[in-house]
Scaffold this active site. Structure first.
Site, mmCIF file in Angstrom:
data_model
loop_
_atom_site.group_PDB
_atom_site.id
_atom_site.type_symbol
_atom_site.label_atom_id
_atom_site.label_comp_id
_atom_site.label_asym_id
_atom_site.label_seq_id
_atom_site.Cartn_x
_atom_site.Cartn_y
_atom_site.Cartn_z
ATOM 1 C CE1 TYR A 94 20.521 7.535 -10.035
ATOM 2 C CE2 TYR A 94 20.893 5.251 -11.016
ATOM 3 C CZ TYR A 94 20.333 6.721 -10.978
ATOM 4 O OH TYR A 94 18.817 6.864 -11.638
ATOM 5 C CB ALA A 151 0.555 -2.126 5.652
ATOM 6 C CE LYS A 204 0.430 2.515 6.679
ATOM 7 N NZ LYS A 204 0.460 3.010 5.195
ATOM 8 C CG PHE A 225 -5.239 1.090 2.265
ATOM 9 C CD1 PHE A 225 -5.991 1.554 3.391
ATOM 10 C CD2 PHE A 225 -4.218 2.074 1.721
ATOM 11 C CE1 PHE A 225 -5.718 3.114 4.038
ATOM 12 C CE2 PHE A 225 -4.318 3.468 1.952
ATOM 13 C CZ PHE A 225 -4.872 3.948 3.330
ATOM 14 C CG ASP A 263 -1.401 -4.225 1.705
ATOM 15 O OD1 ASP A 263 -0.572 -3.794 2.486
ATOM 16 O OD2 ASP A 263 -2.195 -3.176 1.393
HETATM 17 N N1 F0G Z 1 -1.917 -1.014 2.365
HETATM 18 C C1 F0G Z 1 -2.557 -0.574 3.630
HETATM 19 C C2 F0G Z 1 -3.236 -1.511 4.168
HETATM 20 C C3 F0G Z 1 -2.459 0.675 4.304
HETATM 21 O O1 F0G Z 1 -2.877 0.891 5.371
HETATM 22 C C4 F0G Z 1 -1.678 1.444 3.418
HETATM 23 C C5 F0G Z 1 -1.663 3.253 4.006
HETATM 24 C C6 F0G Z 1 -1.302 1.258 2.211
HETATM 25 C C7 F0G Z 1 -1.351 0.146 1.637
HETATM 26 C C8 F0G Z 1 -0.547 2.552 1.431
HETATM 27 O O2 F0G Z 1 0.831 2.704 1.949
HETATM 28 O O3 F0G Z 1 0.511 5.042 2.407
HETATM 29 O O4 F0G Z 1 2.909 3.730 2.199
HETATM 30 O O5 F0G Z 1 1.532 4.484 0.118
HETATM 31 N N2 F0G Z 1 -2.230 3.455 4.985
HETATM 32 C C9 F0G Z 1 -2.193 4.754 5.472
HETATM 33 C C10 F0G Z 1 -3.399 4.851 6.788
HETATM 34 C C11 F0G Z 1 -2.164 5.895 4.774
HETATM 35 O O6 F0G Z 1 -3.521 6.054 7.514
HETATM 36 O O7 F0G Z 1 -3.847 3.736 6.887
HETATM 37 P P1 F0G Z 1 1.446 3.994 1.803
#
Ligand code: F0G
Length: 458
Positions: free
Chosen positions: A73, A218, A259, A125, A216
Protein backbone atom coordinates in the site's frame (compact mmCIF):
# COMPACT_ATOMS: atom_id res chain seq x y z
CA UNK A 1 27.44 4.89 -49.51
CA UNK A 2 23.73 4.57 -50.27
CA UNK A 3 21.46 5.50 -47.42
CA UNK A 4 19.25 2.64 -46.24
CA UNK A 5 15.59 3.28 -45.48
CA UNK A 6 14.77 3.34 -41.77
CA UNK A 7 12.88 0.29 -40.53
CA UNK A 8 11.18 -0.43 -37.20
CA UNK A 9 13.69 -0.47 -34.28
CA UNK A 10 12.03 -3.56 -32.80
CA UNK A 11 10.89 -7.01 -33.80
CA UNK A 12 7.51 -8.49 -32.96
CA UNK A 13 7.12 -11.38 -30.55
CA UNK A 14 3.40 -11.35 -29.91
CA UNK A 15 0.57 -10.61 -32.28
CA UNK A 16 -3.05 -9.59 -31.82
CA UNK A 17 -5.31 -10.58 -34.72
CA UNK A 18 -7.42 -7.88 -36.34
CA UNK A 19 -10.21 -8.68 -38.76
CA UNK A 20 -11.33 -6.80 -41.82
CA UNK A 21 -15.13 -6.74 -42.05
CA UNK A 22 -17.04 -6.52 -45.34
CA UNK A 23 -18.49 -3.25 -46.56
CA UNK A 24 -22.02 -4.58 -45.86
CA UNK A 25 -21.06 -5.47 -42.30
CA UNK A 26 -19.64 -2.00 -41.78
CA UNK A 27 -22.80 -0.35 -43.15
CA UNK A 28 -24.83 -2.30 -40.59
CA UNK A 29 -22.42 -1.63 -37.70
CA UNK A 30 -22.14 2.12 -38.27
CA UNK A 31 -25.89 2.57 -38.70
CA UNK A 32 -26.43 0.66 -35.45
CA UNK A 33 -23.83 2.93 -33.81
CA UNK A 34 -25.83 6.00 -34.90
CA UNK A 35 -22.93 7.06 -37.19
CA UNK A 36 -20.82 7.68 -34.08
CA UNK A 37 -17.43 5.95 -34.18
CA UNK A 38 -17.18 6.01 -30.38
CA UNK A 39 -20.15 3.60 -30.32
CA UNK A 40 -18.45 0.95 -32.45
CA UNK A 41 -17.03 -2.18 -30.89
CA UNK A 42 -13.29 -2.40 -31.35
CA UNK A 43 -13.68 -5.86 -32.95
CA UNK A 44 -15.51 -4.20 -35.84
CA UNK A 45 -12.57 -1.88 -36.55
CA UNK A 46 -9.66 -3.01 -38.72
CA UNK A 47 -7.17 -0.20 -38.06
CA UNK A 48 -7.96 1.86 -35.00
CA UNK A 49 -6.67 5.42 -35.22
CA UNK A 50 -9.11 6.89 -32.69
CA UNK A 51 -6.32 7.84 -30.32
CA UNK A 52 -2.68 7.26 -29.43
CA UNK A 53 -3.67 7.33 -25.76
CA UNK A 54 -3.06 4.05 -23.96
CA UNK A 55 -3.19 2.17 -27.27
CA UNK A 56 0.54 1.57 -27.78
CA UNK A 57 2.55 -1.62 -27.42
CA UNK A 58 4.77 -2.06 -24.37
CA UNK A 59 8.32 -3.37 -24.69
CA UNK A 60 9.60 -6.71 -23.37
CA UNK A 61 11.29 -4.76 -20.57
CA UNK A 62 8.01 -3.13 -19.59
CA UNK A 63 6.18 -6.47 -19.63
CA UNK A 64 8.95 -7.98 -17.52
CA UNK A 65 8.59 -5.01 -15.16
CA UNK A 66 4.94 -5.90 -14.59
CA UNK A 67 6.10 -9.10 -12.90
CA UNK A 68 8.16 -7.02 -10.47
CA UNK A 69 5.16 -5.13 -9.15
CA UNK A 70 5.47 -4.48 -5.43
CA UNK A 71 1.84 -4.19 -4.39
CA UNK A 72 2.48 -2.71 -0.94
CA UNK A 73 0.00 0.00 0.00
CA UNK A 74 2.79 2.40 0.90
CA UNK A 75 6.37 2.91 -0.28
CA UNK A 76 6.54 0.28 -3.03
CA UNK A 77 9.89 -0.06 -4.79
CA UNK A 78 8.18 0.68 -8.11
CA UNK A 79 7.22 4.14 -6.83
CA UNK A 80 10.89 4.81 -6.11
CA UNK A 81 11.82 3.58 -9.59
CA UNK A 82 9.26 5.95 -11.08
CA UNK A 83 10.50 8.86 -8.96
CA UNK A 84 14.06 8.13 -10.11
CA UNK A 85 12.99 8.04 -13.78
CA UNK A 86 11.13 11.35 -13.43
CA UNK A 87 14.20 12.88 -11.75
CA UNK A 88 16.58 11.59 -14.43
CA UNK A 89 14.47 12.32 -17.52
CA UNK A 90 12.66 15.48 -16.40
CA UNK A 91 14.64 16.78 -13.45
CA UNK A 92 11.66 17.09 -11.05
CA UNK A 93 12.31 15.90 -7.46
CA UNK A 94 8.65 15.37 -6.44
CA UNK A 95 6.15 13.12 -8.17
CA UNK A 96 2.57 12.11 -7.40
CA UNK A 97 1.33 9.19 -9.51
CA UNK A 98 -2.24 9.48 -10.80
CA UNK A 99 -4.51 7.12 -12.70
CA UNK A 100 -4.12 9.18 -15.90
CA UNK A 101 -3.31 12.67 -17.15
CA UNK A 102 -6.59 14.40 -16.33
CA UNK A 103 -6.25 13.29 -12.71
CA UNK A 104 -2.92 15.13 -12.54
CA UNK A 105 -4.72 18.20 -13.91
CA UNK A 106 -7.37 17.75 -11.24
CA UNK A 107 -4.76 17.74 -8.46
CA UNK A 108 -2.77 20.66 -9.88
CA UNK A 109 -5.75 22.93 -10.44
CA UNK A 110 -7.39 22.01 -7.13
CA UNK A 111 -4.13 23.10 -5.50
CA UNK A 112 -3.42 26.25 -7.52
CA UNK A 113 -6.52 27.55 -9.31
CA UNK A 114 -9.63 29.20 -7.88
CA UNK A 115 -12.73 31.27 -8.58
CA UNK A 116 -12.51 33.82 -11.37
CA UNK A 117 -8.86 33.16 -12.21
CA UNK A 118 -7.43 32.96 -15.73
CA UNK A 119 -5.12 30.20 -16.99
CA UNK A 120 -3.09 30.86 -20.16
CA UNK A 121 -1.74 27.97 -22.25
CA UNK A 122 -0.80 27.60 -25.92
CA UNK A 123 -3.94 25.46 -26.30
CA UNK A 124 -5.66 23.55 -23.54
CA UNK A 125 -6.54 19.95 -24.24
CA UNK A 126 -10.32 19.36 -23.65
CA UNK A 127 -9.86 17.80 -20.21
CA UNK A 128 -7.43 20.55 -19.18
CA UNK A 129 -9.94 23.22 -20.16
CA UNK A 130 -12.72 21.32 -18.40
CA UNK A 131 -10.65 21.03 -15.21
CA UNK A 132 -9.83 24.76 -15.26
CA UNK A 133 -13.56 25.47 -15.65
CA UNK A 134 -14.37 22.99 -12.90
CA UNK A 135 -12.42 25.36 -10.63
CA UNK A 136 -14.68 28.20 -11.91
CA UNK A 137 -11.71 29.72 -13.72
CA UNK A 138 -11.22 30.46 -17.44
CA UNK A 139 -8.86 28.65 -19.81
CA UNK A 140 -7.25 30.97 -22.38
CA UNK A 141 -5.36 29.96 -25.52
CA UNK A 142 -2.31 31.96 -26.61
CA UNK A 143 -1.13 29.93 -29.60
CA UNK A 144 0.15 32.14 -32.45
CA UNK A 145 -2.25 33.01 -35.28
CA UNK A 146 -0.16 30.98 -37.71
CA UNK A 147 -0.55 27.97 -35.45
CA UNK A 148 -4.22 27.94 -36.41
CA UNK A 149 -3.63 28.16 -40.17
CA UNK A 150 -3.74 24.55 -41.47
CA UNK A 151 -1.64 25.53 -44.50
CA UNK A 152 1.14 27.49 -42.72
CA UNK A 153 4.28 25.37 -42.77
CA UNK A 154 5.97 26.94 -39.75
CA UNK A 155 8.18 24.55 -37.79
CA UNK A 156 6.75 25.41 -34.34
CA UNK A 157 3.04 25.95 -34.69
CA UNK A 158 2.52 25.11 -31.01
CA UNK A 159 4.39 28.28 -29.95
CA UNK A 160 2.72 30.79 -27.68
CA UNK A 161 2.30 34.37 -28.83
CA UNK A 162 4.61 35.73 -26.11
CA UNK A 163 3.92 39.38 -26.90
CA UNK A 164 0.20 38.87 -26.54
CA UNK A 165 0.76 36.94 -23.32
CA UNK A 166 3.03 39.64 -21.86
CA UNK A 167 0.48 42.33 -22.72
CA UNK A 168 -2.32 40.26 -21.23
CA UNK A 169 -0.42 39.81 -17.95
CA UNK A 170 0.04 43.60 -17.67
CA UNK A 171 -3.63 44.29 -18.42
CA UNK A 172 -6.71 41.99 -18.02
CA UNK A 173 -4.65 39.23 -16.49
CA UNK A 174 -2.98 41.37 -13.80
CA UNK A 175 -3.31 39.62 -10.45
CA UNK A 176 -5.71 37.00 -11.82
CA UNK A 177 -3.31 34.39 -13.20
CA UNK A 178 -2.13 31.60 -10.87
CA UNK A 179 0.16 29.80 -13.34
CA UNK A 180 1.27 29.67 -16.98
CA UNK A 181 1.05 26.49 -19.05
CA UNK A 182 2.40 25.06 -22.29
CA UNK A 183 1.08 21.87 -23.88
CA UNK A 184 3.74 19.74 -25.60
CA UNK A 185 2.96 18.92 -28.27
CA UNK A 186 -0.06 21.08 -28.91
CA UNK A 187 -2.67 18.39 -29.61
CA UNK A 188 -5.60 20.70 -30.35
CA UNK A 189 -4.06 22.20 -33.50
CA UNK A 190 -2.45 19.08 -34.91
CA UNK A 191 0.26 17.83 -32.53
CA UNK A 192 2.42 20.87 -33.26
CA UNK A 193 5.63 21.44 -31.28
CA UNK A 194 6.84 24.36 -29.16
CA UNK A 195 10.42 25.57 -29.63
CA UNK A 196 13.05 25.86 -26.91
CA UNK A 197 13.30 29.55 -27.70
CA UNK A 198 9.57 29.97 -27.04
CA UNK A 199 9.81 28.07 -23.75
CA UNK A 200 12.75 30.23 -22.70
CA UNK A 201 10.64 33.31 -23.45
CA UNK A 202 7.73 31.88 -21.46
CA UNK A 203 10.07 31.33 -18.48
CA UNK A 204 11.30 34.93 -18.69
CA UNK A 205 7.72 36.28 -18.65
CA UNK A 206 6.82 33.98 -15.74
CA UNK A 207 9.84 35.21 -13.78
CA UNK A 208 8.87 38.83 -14.35
CA UNK A 209 5.47 38.11 -12.81
CA UNK A 210 6.60 35.58 -10.19
CA UNK A 211 4.40 32.83 -11.71
CA UNK A 212 5.03 29.10 -11.93
CA UNK A 213 5.15 27.38 -15.34
CA UNK A 214 3.63 23.93 -15.75
CA UNK A 215 4.04 21.83 -18.86
CA UNK A 216 1.39 19.43 -20.08
CA UNK A 217 4.02 16.84 -20.99
CA UNK A 218 1.79 14.21 -22.65
CA UNK A 219 3.95 14.13 -25.82
CA UNK A 220 7.12 15.85 -24.58
CA UNK A 221 9.51 13.38 -26.26
CA UNK A 222 7.89 13.94 -29.65
CA UNK A 223 8.21 17.68 -29.03
CA UNK A 224 11.90 17.28 -28.12
CA UNK A 225 12.45 15.31 -31.33
CA UNK A 226 10.99 18.17 -33.40
CA UNK A 227 13.32 20.58 -31.59
CA UNK A 228 16.27 18.35 -32.52
CA UNK A 229 15.24 18.21 -36.17
CA UNK A 230 13.79 21.71 -36.70
CA UNK A 231 15.33 24.25 -34.31
CA UNK A 232 18.60 25.84 -35.44
CA UNK A 233 21.64 24.58 -33.53
CA UNK A 234 19.92 21.56 -31.94
CA UNK A 235 20.69 18.79 -34.44
CA UNK A 236 23.76 17.51 -32.58
CA UNK A 237 21.94 16.96 -29.29
CA UNK A 238 20.18 13.86 -28.04
CA UNK A 239 16.43 14.01 -27.43
CA UNK A 240 17.10 13.15 -23.78
CA UNK A 241 19.34 16.18 -23.44
CA UNK A 242 16.80 18.46 -25.12
CA UNK A 243 14.02 17.07 -22.90
CA UNK A 244 16.01 18.02 -19.78
CA UNK A 245 16.39 21.55 -21.10
CA UNK A 246 12.64 21.75 -21.84
CA UNK A 247 11.79 20.86 -18.25
CA UNK A 248 14.48 23.17 -16.86
CA UNK A 249 12.16 26.05 -17.87
CA UNK A 250 9.25 24.64 -15.88
CA UNK A 251 8.27 24.32 -12.24
CA UNK A 252 6.50 21.06 -12.90
CA UNK A 253 4.36 19.07 -15.29
CA UNK A 254 1.16 17.11 -15.66
CA UNK A 255 1.66 13.85 -17.49
CA UNK A 256 -0.63 11.51 -19.34
CA UNK A 257 1.63 8.46 -19.27
CA UNK A 258 -0.69 6.83 -21.83
CA UNK A 259 1.24 8.78 -24.45
CA UNK A 260 4.94 9.39 -23.89
CA UNK A 261 5.45 6.89 -21.07
CA UNK A 262 4.42 4.12 -23.49
CA UNK A 263 1.90 2.52 -21.12
CA UNK A 264 -1.78 1.63 -21.38
CA UNK A 265 -2.79 3.48 -18.21
CA UNK A 266 -1.18 5.98 -15.84
CA UNK A 267 -0.12 9.54 -15.25
CA UNK A 268 1.56 11.81 -12.73
CA UNK A 269 1.99 15.31 -11.42
CA UNK A 270 5.64 16.29 -10.94
CA UNK A 271 7.15 19.44 -9.47
CA UNK A 272 10.11 21.15 -7.82
CA UNK A 273 8.48 22.94 -4.91
CA UNK A 274 8.19 20.83 -1.71
CA UNK A 275 5.45 23.10 -0.30
CA UNK A 276 3.32 22.72 -3.41
CA UNK A 277 3.91 18.97 -3.25
CA UNK A 278 2.67 18.88 0.36
CA UNK A 279 -0.51 20.69 -0.67
CA UNK A 280 -1.11 18.49 -3.72
CA UNK A 281 -0.60 15.33 -1.64
CA UNK A 282 -3.67 16.21 0.41
CA UNK A 283 -5.84 16.17 -2.73
CA UNK A 284 -3.97 13.17 -4.08
CA UNK A 285 -4.95 11.10 -1.05
CA UNK A 286 -8.55 12.21 -1.40
CA UNK A 287 -8.99 11.65 -5.13
CA UNK A 288 -6.34 9.14 -6.24
CA UNK A 289 -5.01 7.15 -3.30
CA UNK A 290 -1.94 7.03 -1.10
CA UNK A 291 0.79 9.23 -2.64
CA UNK A 292 3.09 6.33 -3.51
CA UNK A 293 0.54 4.54 -5.70
CA UNK A 294 -1.97 7.21 -6.81
CA UNK A 295 -4.72 5.07 -8.32
CA UNK A 296 -2.35 2.58 -9.94
CA UNK A 297 -0.95 -0.86 -9.14
CA UNK A 298 2.75 -1.17 -8.32
CA UNK A 299 3.23 -3.01 -11.61
CA UNK A 300 1.74 -0.06 -13.52
CA UNK A 301 4.25 2.26 -11.87
CA UNK A 302 7.09 -0.01 -12.96
CA UNK A 303 5.92 -0.08 -16.59
CA UNK A 304 5.60 3.70 -16.50
CA UNK A 305 9.11 4.16 -15.05
CA UNK A 306 10.59 1.97 -17.77
CA UNK A 307 8.52 3.59 -20.53
CA UNK A 308 9.64 7.07 -19.51
CA UNK A 309 13.26 6.06 -19.99
CA UNK A 310 12.54 4.26 -23.29
CA UNK A 311 10.62 7.09 -24.92
CA UNK A 312 13.58 9.47 -25.18
CA UNK A 313 15.50 7.00 -27.34
CA UNK A 314 16.50 8.73 -30.59
CA UNK A 315 16.04 5.63 -32.74
CA UNK A 316 12.55 5.05 -31.38
CA UNK A 317 11.61 8.65 -32.16
CA UNK A 318 13.11 8.50 -35.67
CA UNK A 319 10.79 5.59 -36.29
CA UNK A 320 7.80 7.09 -34.46
CA UNK A 321 7.79 10.52 -36.10
CA UNK A 322 8.95 8.90 -39.35
CA UNK A 323 5.87 6.69 -39.46
CA UNK A 324 3.51 9.64 -39.10
CA UNK A 325 5.48 11.51 -41.79
CA UNK A 326 5.32 8.42 -44.02
CA UNK A 327 1.52 8.38 -43.90
CA UNK A 328 1.39 12.15 -44.46
CA UNK A 329 3.70 11.86 -47.52
CA UNK A 330 1.41 9.28 -49.10
CA UNK A 331 -1.65 11.44 -48.51
CA UNK A 332 0.08 14.55 -49.81
CA UNK A 333 0.99 12.70 -53.02
CA UNK A 334 -2.70 11.90 -53.45
CA UNK A 335 -3.57 15.60 -53.00
CA UNK A 336 -5.46 15.03 -49.73
CA UNK A 337 -5.81 18.29 -47.73
CA UNK A 338 -4.42 18.10 -44.21
CA UNK A 339 -2.80 20.17 -41.50
CA UNK A 340 0.78 20.91 -42.49
CA UNK A 341 3.34 20.06 -41.38
CA UNK A 342 2.05 16.78 -39.88
CA UNK A 343 2.32 16.50 -36.11
CA UNK A 344 4.16 13.95 -34.00
CA UNK A 345 1.33 11.55 -33.21
CA UNK A 346 -1.24 12.00 -35.94
CA UNK A 347 -2.17 13.22 -39.37
CA UNK A 348 -5.07 15.68 -39.27
CA UNK A 349 -7.23 15.71 -42.38
CA UNK A 350 -8.75 19.10 -43.19
CA UNK A 351 -12.42 18.21 -43.63
CA UNK A 352 -13.44 21.70 -44.83
CA UNK A 353 -11.15 21.45 -47.83
CA UNK A 354 -11.75 17.70 -48.25
CA UNK A 355 -15.57 18.12 -48.41
CA UNK A 356 -16.08 21.75 -49.47
CA UNK A 357 -19.68 21.03 -50.53
CA UNK A 358 -20.74 20.33 -46.92
CA UNK A 359 -21.57 23.33 -44.69
CA UNK A 360 -20.56 23.18 -41.00
CA UNK A 361 -24.11 22.29 -39.95
CA UNK A 362 -23.81 19.09 -42.00
CA UNK A 363 -20.79 18.13 -39.85
CA UNK A 364 -18.13 17.55 -42.52
CA UNK A 365 -15.57 16.15 -40.04
CA UNK A 366 -17.97 13.56 -38.70
CA UNK A 367 -19.13 12.72 -42.24
CA UNK A 368 -15.54 12.16 -43.34
CA UNK A 369 -14.72 9.99 -40.32
CA UNK A 370 -17.78 7.83 -41.03
CA UNK A 371 -16.82 7.50 -44.69
CA UNK A 372 -13.28 6.30 -43.80
CA UNK A 373 -14.77 3.61 -41.63
CA UNK A 374 -17.13 2.50 -44.39
CA UNK A 375 -14.34 2.51 -46.94
CA UNK A 376 -11.78 0.46 -45.07
CA UNK A 377 -12.70 -0.20 -41.44
CA UNK A 378 -10.38 2.64 -40.40
CA UNK A 379 -11.50 4.53 -37.28
CA UNK A 380 -10.33 8.14 -36.97
CA UNK A 381 -11.84 10.83 -34.78
CA UNK A 382 -13.65 14.07 -35.54
CA UNK A 383 -12.07 17.19 -34.07
CA UNK A 384 -14.48 19.82 -35.35
CA UNK A 385 -18.07 20.97 -35.01
CA UNK A 386 -19.32 17.95 -33.08
CA UNK A 387 -16.49 18.06 -30.53
CA UNK A 388 -16.61 21.84 -30.13
CA UNK A 389 -20.26 21.80 -29.08
CA UNK A 390 -22.43 24.73 -28.07
CA UNK A 391 -21.67 27.96 -26.27
CA UNK A 392 -22.92 27.34 -22.70
CA UNK A 393 -24.24 30.91 -22.36
CA UNK A 394 -26.05 31.29 -25.72
CA UNK A 395 -26.78 27.64 -26.52
CA UNK A 396 -25.63 28.24 -30.11
CA UNK A 397 -23.31 25.84 -31.95
CA UNK A 398 -19.77 27.24 -31.88
CA UNK A 399 -18.08 27.35 -35.27
CA UNK A 400 -14.67 25.73 -34.66
CA UNK A 401 -11.53 27.32 -36.10
CA UNK A 402 -10.57 24.00 -37.67
CA UNK A 403 -12.76 21.14 -38.88
CA UNK A 404 -10.50 18.10 -38.73
CA UNK A 405 -10.38 14.32 -38.70
CA UNK A 406 -7.46 13.01 -36.68
CA UNK A 407 -5.80 9.79 -37.79
CA UNK A 408 -3.90 9.07 -34.59
CA UNK A 409 -1.09 6.54 -34.76
CA UNK A 410 -0.68 4.32 -31.68
CA UNK A 411 2.95 3.83 -30.63
CA UNK A 412 4.81 0.71 -31.90
CA UNK A 413 1.49 -0.92 -32.87
CA UNK A 414 0.96 -0.78 -36.63
CA UNK A 415 3.44 -1.36 -39.44
CA UNK A 416 4.20 0.82 -42.44
CA UNK A 417 2.11 -1.64 -44.46
CA UNK A 418 -0.88 -0.68 -42.32
CA UNK A 419 -0.11 2.95 -43.15
CA UNK A 420 -0.17 2.07 -46.88
CA UNK A 421 -3.61 0.60 -46.33
CA UNK A 422 -4.85 3.70 -44.47
CA UNK A 423 -3.51 5.98 -47.21
CA UNK A 424 -5.30 3.88 -49.84
CA UNK A 425 -8.58 4.06 -47.91
CA UNK A 426 -8.34 7.85 -47.51
CA UNK A 427 -7.38 8.15 -51.19
CA UNK A 428 -10.42 6.13 -52.23
CA UNK A 429 -12.77 8.40 -50.25
CA UNK A 430 -11.00 11.45 -51.68
CA UNK A 431 -11.57 10.17 -55.21
CA UNK A 432 -15.36 9.99 -54.62
CA UNK A 433 -15.53 12.97 -52.23
CA UNK A 434 -18.24 14.82 -54.20
CA UNK A 435 -20.75 12.08 -53.39
CA UNK A 436 -20.16 12.10 -49.60
CA UNK A 437 -23.32 13.14 -47.76
CA UNK A 438 -23.50 15.24 -44.61
CA UNK A 439 -24.90 14.22 -41.22
CA UNK A 440 -27.27 15.73 -38.67
CA UNK A 441 -27.93 14.98 -35.02
CA UNK A 442 -30.80 12.68 -34.06
CA UNK A 443 -29.70 12.66 -30.41
CA UNK A 444 -27.56 15.39 -28.87
CA UNK A 445 -26.47 15.03 -25.23
CA UNK A 446 -26.05 18.34 -23.35
CA UNK A 447 -22.40 17.84 -22.38
CA UNK A 448 -19.48 16.11 -24.13
CA UNK A 449 -21.89 15.34 -26.93
CA UNK A 450 -19.31 13.75 -29.22
CA UNK A 451 -19.06 10.59 -27.11
CA UNK A 452 -22.71 9.52 -27.19
CA UNK A 453 -24.43 11.58 -29.91
CA UNK A 454 -26.34 9.83 -32.69
CA UNK A 455 -26.64 11.02 -36.27
CA UNK A 456 -28.41 10.31 -39.55
CA UNK A 457 -27.47 11.07 -43.15
CA UNK A 458 -28.80 14.33 -44.58
N1 F0G B 1 -3.18 16.54 -22.26
C1 F0G B 1 -3.11 16.24 -23.56
C2 F0G B 1 -2.29 17.09 -24.47
C3 F0G B 1 -3.82 15.14 -24.06
O1 F0G B 1 -3.75 14.87 -25.36
C4 F0G B 1 -4.57 14.35 -23.16
C5 F0G B 1 -5.32 13.19 -23.63
C6 F0G B 1 -4.59 14.70 -21.80
C7 F0G B 1 -3.89 15.81 -21.39
C8 F0G B 1 -5.40 13.92 -20.78
O2 F0G B 1 -4.77 12.74 -20.49
O3 F0G B 1 -6.37 10.99 -21.26
O4 F0G B 1 -4.51 10.45 -19.68
O5 F0G B 1 -6.45 11.76 -18.91
N2 F0G B 1 -5.53 12.97 -24.86
C9 F0G B 1 -6.18 11.82 -25.46
C10 F0G B 1 -6.29 12.01 -26.93
C11 F0G B 1 -7.43 11.37 -24.79
O6 F0G B 1 -6.96 11.18 -27.58
O7 F0G B 1 -5.68 12.93 -27.48
P1 F0G B 1 -5.58 11.41 -20.06
Amino acid sequence: MTELPGAEPFRIKMVEPVRLTTRDERETRIAKAGYNLFSLDSQDVYIDLLTDSGTGAMSDSQWAGLMLGDEAYAGSRNYHNLAAAVRDVMGFPYVLPTHQGRAAEHLLFTTLVGDGQLVPNNMHFDTTKAHVEHRRATALNFVTVRGLDPEARDPFKGNLDLQALARFLEEEGKGRVPLLMATLTCNSNGGQPVSLENLRGLRAIADRHGLPVFIDAARFAENAYFIRTREPGQAHRSVADIAREIFSYADGCTMSAKKDCLVNIGGFLAMRDPCLYEQAVVWGVLFEGFPTYGGLAGRDLEAMARGLREVVDDQYLDYRIGQVAYLADKLRQAGVPMVEPPGGHAVYLDARRFLPHLPSRQLPGQALAVELYLEGGVRGVEIGSVLTGRDPSTGENVEPQLELVRLTIPRRTYTHRHMDYVAAAVGAVFARRGSVRGLRFTHEPPVLRHFTARFERV
